[in-house]
Scaffold this active site. Sequence first.
Site, short mmCIF file in Angstrom:
data_model
loop_
_atom_site.label_atom_id
_atom_site.label_comp_id
_atom_site.label_asym_id
_atom_site.label_seq_id
_atom_site.Cartn_x
_atom_site.Cartn_y
_atom_site.Cartn_z
N HIS A 91 0.84 -1.22 0.00
CA HIS A 91 0.00 0.00 0.00
C HIS A 91 0.86 1.26 0.00
O HIS A 91 1.94 1.30 0.60
CB HIS A 91 -0.99 -0.01 1.16
CG HIS A 91 -0.41 0.03 2.53
ND1 HIS A 91 -0.02 1.21 3.14
CD2 HIS A 91 -0.14 -0.94 3.44
CE1 HIS A 91 0.44 0.95 4.35
NE2 HIS A 91 0.40 -0.36 4.56
N GLU A 123 3.96 -6.08 3.76
CA GLU A 123 3.93 -5.33 5.02
C GLU A 123 5.26 -5.53 5.76
O GLU A 123 5.92 -6.55 5.59
CB GLU A 123 2.77 -5.81 5.90
CG GLU A 123 1.39 -5.41 5.39
CD GLU A 123 1.04 -3.95 5.65
OE1 GLU A 123 1.81 -3.24 6.34
OE2 GLU A 123 0.01 -3.51 5.11
N ASP A 172 6.28 1.33 7.01
CA ASP A 172 4.90 0.85 6.75
C ASP A 172 4.26 1.77 5.73
O ASP A 172 3.56 2.70 6.10
CB ASP A 172 4.13 0.84 8.07
CG ASP A 172 2.72 0.29 7.91
OD1 ASP A 172 2.41 -0.26 6.85
OD2 ASP A 172 1.94 0.44 8.86
N HIS A 227 3.51 3.75 12.37
CA HIS A 227 2.49 4.69 12.86
C HIS A 227 3.03 5.57 13.99
O HIS A 227 2.29 5.98 14.88
CB HIS A 227 1.21 3.98 13.35
CG HIS A 227 0.59 3.11 12.30
ND1 HIS A 227 -0.65 2.52 12.47
CD2 HIS A 227 1.01 2.72 11.07
CE1 HIS A 227 -0.95 1.81 11.39
NE2 HIS A 227 0.05 1.92 10.53
N GLU A 235 -5.04 1.26 2.48
CA GLU A 235 -4.98 0.14 3.43
C GLU A 235 -5.09 0.62 4.87
O GLU A 235 -5.69 -0.06 5.72
CB GLU A 235 -3.66 -0.63 3.24
CG GLU A 235 -3.59 -1.96 3.98
CD GLU A 235 -3.15 -1.88 5.43
OE1 GLU A 235 -3.35 -2.85 6.17
OE2 GLU A 235 -2.59 -0.83 5.84
N GLU A 236 -4.51 1.77 5.16
CA GLU A 236 -4.47 2.23 6.56
C GLU A 236 -5.85 2.58 7.11
O GLU A 236 -6.01 2.75 8.32
CB GLU A 236 -3.52 3.43 6.70
CG GLU A 236 -2.06 3.10 6.41
CD GLU A 236 -1.42 2.19 7.46
OE1 GLU A 236 -2.12 1.75 8.39
OE2 GLU A 236 -0.21 1.91 7.33
#
Length: 384
Positions: free
Chosen positions: A82, A170, A111, A354, A145-146
């Site tokens: 992603h 991922e 990520d 994140h 995706e998030e």
Amino acid sequence: MREYLQAASDAVPAVLAEVREWVDIDSGSHDKEGVDRVGALVRARLVRAGFAVEIDRQQVYGDNLVGRRAGDGTLRLLLIGHMDTVYPRGTVAQRPFAVRDGRAYGPGIFDMKSGILAGITALDLVGPDVLARYGSITFICNSDEEIGSPGSTPLIQAEAARADAVLVLEPTRNPNFVTVARKGIAAYTLSVQGVAAHAGVTPESGRNAILELAHLIVALQALNGTIPTLSLNVGAVTGGGQRNVVPAEASALFEMRAADREHFDAGRAAIEAVVAGPRIVPDTTVTLEPGAVHLPLAVTEGARQLVAVAETVGADLGLSIQPQSTGGASDGNTTGGMGIPTLDGLGLIGQHSHNPAEHITIAQIPTRLALLAGIIRALPEQMG
Ligand SMILES: [Zn+2]
């Protein structure tokens, strides 16, 4: 597979230079313009790797990319990564790509912008002769995706339905890790409708929606521990508004997770049973609204085959591959939930997704690229 190590080491400067360009563009899931700018770069990179790239246009979120490459074999491989991040516009200005102490930092680098690039670089490393042993290789780079892939899930489902194996790029935190299992997630909104009344003058005519919701929350949270692997969390509550008014409205957001389909379905049924049960506060009305569902990514026979390939390739590189389970979901839940053999967590090694400390570890890039390349080389023989 050691043969790929030197080439992978040689590729590191180019990987870092290119991921820097991708990372230094804000591409939060809700920033369509930013995601599409990253998409233009990713698309050009896929074209350079020999893919024909289709653009799956989206109105709300960024456009998704589908790279396609046909071969002479039978095995149909799907790779997924992603392009969106969890960071709002302006984050890059505050902390752009930077290298410190052997780590490369930047929003979304771990990520998982570097994961997409690792996948493409590994395909380059194995070269056209190996890629021709596949029936087809499809590379999805999605935009959302998030936030649970609301726009890209139909595309992922359609492509997974005609794939024999799925590799999800991922990230992971240890060079020996691959991800084989992820809990499924069911999201819900629970709303209670009561009756407003003056809290001092006519309290008996009121029906307290907050009180009913409180009882429901206790009953829902009590499902923890009653079904194996299930975790349920009420994460947000709103309701009422004034101290002297019996509240007519209250609602809660919650989610349930479970590791396999049996317990996932049992969890969903148990939630529905709690909501269907008798009301503690009479005359209140309760509505349960299901939200996004990610089915569990569970370890199937097909996934075990993929792990075996990763173990063999990894052993040759001095790795001891350890299949991991995690509570977090990815697009691998969608493909694995459909029963398509899926191996996840194949992106680069680092930490702190994140989080402002997010980074990849530069010294671990070559081994990971060689692992990916080795898996891609071995799959047509092992699963074709
Ligand atoms: Zn991710």
